[in-house]
Design a protein around this motif. Structure first.
Motif, PDB file in Angstrom:
ATOM      1  N   ARG A 168       0.873  -1.286   0.028  1.00  0.00           N
ATOM      2  CA  ARG A 168       0.166  -0.032   0.141  1.00  0.00           C
ATOM      3  C   ARG A 168       0.810   1.147  -0.041  1.00  0.00           C
ATOM      4  NH1 ARG A 168      -2.635  -0.878   4.321  1.00  0.00           N
ATOM      5  NH2 ARG A 168      -4.594  -1.507   3.372  1.00  0.00           N
ATOM      6  N   ILE A 169       0.944   2.012  -0.805  1.00  0.00           N
ATOM      7  CA  ILE A 169       1.385   3.335  -1.214  1.00  0.00           C
ATOM      8  C   ILE A 169       0.720   4.503  -0.789  1.00  0.00           C
ATOM      9  CG2 ILE A 169       2.785   4.808  -2.649  1.00  0.00           C
ATOM     10  CD1 ILE A 169       2.144   1.241  -3.530  1.00  0.00           C
ATOM     11  N   ILE A 184       9.751  13.285  -2.813  1.00  0.00           N
ATOM     12  CA  ILE A 184       8.323  12.696  -2.511  1.00  0.00           C
ATOM     13  C   ILE A 184       8.494  11.796  -1.175  1.00  0.00           C
ATOM     14  CG2 ILE A 184       6.520  10.769  -3.139  1.00  0.00           C
ATOM     15  CD1 ILE A 184       7.977  11.092  -6.189  1.00  0.00           C
ATOM     16  N   GLU A 185       7.695  12.298  -0.253  1.00  0.00           N
ATOM     17  CA  GLU A 185       7.724  11.675   0.997  1.00  0.00           C
ATOM     18  C   GLU A 185       6.428  10.746   1.114  1.00  0.00           C
ATOM     19  OE1 GLU A 185       8.093  14.529   4.184  1.00  0.00           O
ATOM     20  OE2 GLU A 185       9.659  15.310   3.352  1.00  0.00           O
ATOM     21  N   CYS A 186       6.568   9.601   1.412  1.00  0.00           N
ATOM     22  CA  CYS A 186       5.530   8.531   1.430  1.00  0.00           C
ATOM     23  C   CYS A 186       5.739   7.588   2.156  1.00  0.00           C
ATOM     24  CB  CYS A 186       5.265   8.105   0.046  1.00  0.00           C
ATOM     25  SG  CYS A 186       6.724   6.997  -0.640  1.00  0.00           S
ATOM     26  N   SER A 187       4.441   6.585   2.623  1.00  0.00           N
ATOM     27  CA  SER A 187       4.766   5.414   3.111  1.00  0.00           C
ATOM     28  C   SER A 187       4.414   4.308   2.357  1.00  0.00           C
ATOM     29  CB  SER A 187       3.398   5.327   4.378  1.00  0.00           C
ATOM     30  OG  SER A 187       2.563   5.200   3.983  1.00  0.00           O
ATOM     31  N   ASN A 220       4.111   3.486 -10.137  1.00  0.00           N
ATOM     32  CA  ASN A 220       3.768   3.622 -11.626  1.00  0.00           C
ATOM     33  C   ASN A 220       2.450   3.968 -11.592  1.00  0.00           C
ATOM     34  OD1 ASN A 220       3.801   3.451 -14.588  1.00  0.00           O
ATOM     35  ND2 ASN A 220       3.300   1.272 -14.137  1.00  0.00           N
ATOM     36  N   ASN A 221       1.624   3.070 -10.656  1.00  0.00           N
ATOM     37  CA  ASN A 221      -0.048   3.289 -10.733  1.00  0.00           C
ATOM     38  C   ASN A 221      -0.666   4.654 -10.399  1.00  0.00           C
ATOM     39  OD1 ASN A 221      -0.236   0.591 -11.803  1.00  0.00           O
ATOM     40  ND2 ASN A 221      -0.613  -0.332  -9.930  1.00  0.00           N
ATOM     41  N   GLY A 222       0.336   5.401  -9.576  1.00  0.00           N
ATOM     42  CA  GLY A 222      -0.087   6.618  -9.242  1.00  0.00           C
ATOM     43  C   GLY A 222       0.357   7.834  -9.917  1.00  0.00           C
ATOM     44  N   LEU A 223       0.892   7.446 -11.003  1.00  0.00           N
ATOM     45  CA  LEU A 223       1.386   8.602 -11.888  1.00  0.00           C
ATOM     46  C   LEU A 223       0.432   8.933 -13.098  1.00  0.00           C
ATOM     47  CD1 LEU A 223       5.191   7.549 -12.161  1.00  0.00           C
ATOM     48  CD2 LEU A 223       4.000   9.425 -10.840  1.00  0.00           C
ATOM     49  N   SER A 224       0.451  10.029 -13.627  1.00  0.00           N
ATOM     50  CA  SER A 224      -0.174  10.239 -14.770  1.00  0.00           C
ATOM     51  C   SER A 224       0.332   9.577 -16.076  1.00  0.00           C
ATOM     52  CB  SER A 224      -0.266  11.835 -15.187  1.00  0.00           C
ATOM     53  OG  SER A 224      -0.502  12.221 -16.510  1.00  0.00           O
ATOM     54  N   LYS A 237      -2.745   0.649  -4.101  1.00  0.00           N
ATOM     55  CA  LYS A 237      -2.155  -0.484  -3.872  1.00  0.00           C
ATOM     56  C   LYS A 237      -1.292  -0.910  -5.078  1.00  0.00           C
ATOM     57  CE  LYS A 237      -5.371  -2.224  -0.170  1.00  0.00           C
ATOM     58  NZ  LYS A 237      -6.492  -3.148  -0.108  1.00  0.00           N
ATOM     59  N   GLY A 238      -0.259  -1.715  -4.837  1.00  0.00           N
ATOM     60  CA  GLY A 238       0.598  -2.089  -5.938  1.00  0.00           C
ATOM     61  C   GLY A 238       1.076  -3.603  -5.606  1.00  0.00           C
TER      62      GLY A 238
END
Length: 223
Positions: free
Chosen positions: A4-5, A127-130, A152-156, A213-214
């Motif tokens: 999970r991102i 980018i700061e992420c969990s 990848n799944n969160g990019l335009s 999710k990825g």
């Protein structure tokens, strides 16, 4: 492997100050003929360097900094070419050897700041992420390749990394470029990560989701 991102913060910056150390400043001051640089107060080194740099023509200054940071990787002819190109183009975004782009960015932005805009400016995206593993029975250290595939799944769809490395991001080809596309992958604490990448490769507005999710395999790709 399922993850999970969650994106917590995205910043666009025009320099990463911590890249340059006080030792770097002293060494460069010596190159720019500043006397007794190692006797200067640490907090003054950056401004002293900027003053020393601007006593030189921009292309000559660029040549000296390029020799200092990349003299072992570039020929004299390449340094001459890049030092001139930097005045009219953001070489750090287009240089074909992707492993040199991050260093070229730091050089470019140092000169951009010193000359107050005479060099074209570039940017970096932080980018700061969990990134949380959803596989309770497995602990895996994330690599740059894994992180890019998860992002990848969160990019335009217009994102340049997605367009240039479609097969690699899908895991259908090996992805050695990943460790140079991501300039720094820092595990802050637990699932918290800080990712630094060229602003040309991932722009802030190209991150179009805040959580997703990825799924990736630990070992993938073919030669």
């Amino acid at each position: 492997m399922k993850y999970r991102i969650e994106i917590e913060d995205v910043q666009t910056v025009d320099e990463i100050r911590e890249y340059w150390t006080n030792e770097n400043y002293v060494r460069m001051l010596e190159m720019f003929n500043y006397p007794n640089a190692d006797d200067s107060e640490d907090e003054n080194l950056r401004e002293l360097l900027f003053m020393a740099i601007t006593d030189f023509e921009p292309s000559e200054a660029a040549k000296l900094v390029l020799e200092y940071k990349l003299g072992e990787h570039l020929s004299e002819g390449q340094i001459d070419q890049i030092s001139n190109d930097m005045l009219v183009d953001t070489v750090c975004e287009e240089y074909p050897e992707i492993e040199l782009q991050s260093t070229l960015f730091h050089i470019n932005q140092l000169l951009f700041k010193a000359y107050n805009g005479k060099f074209p400016s570039s940017s970096a995206t932080i980018i700061e992420c969990s990134i949380e593993s959803l596989n309770n029975d497995s602990e895996t250290s994330l690599t740059e390749e894994m992180v890019l595939r998860l992002l990848n799944n969160g990019l335009s769809e217009r994102n340049i990394v997605r367009r240039l490395f479609e097969d690699q991001l899908k895991g259908e080809k090996e992805f050695p470029e990943a460790e140079h596309i991501i300039w720094e992958l820092k595990n802050i604490d637990g699932n918290e990560y800080k990712i630094t990448i060229s602003g040309n490769l991932i722009k802030k507005d190209e991150i179009i989701s805040s959580e997703w999710k990825g799924e990736i395999e630990e070992s993938n790709g073919e030669s």
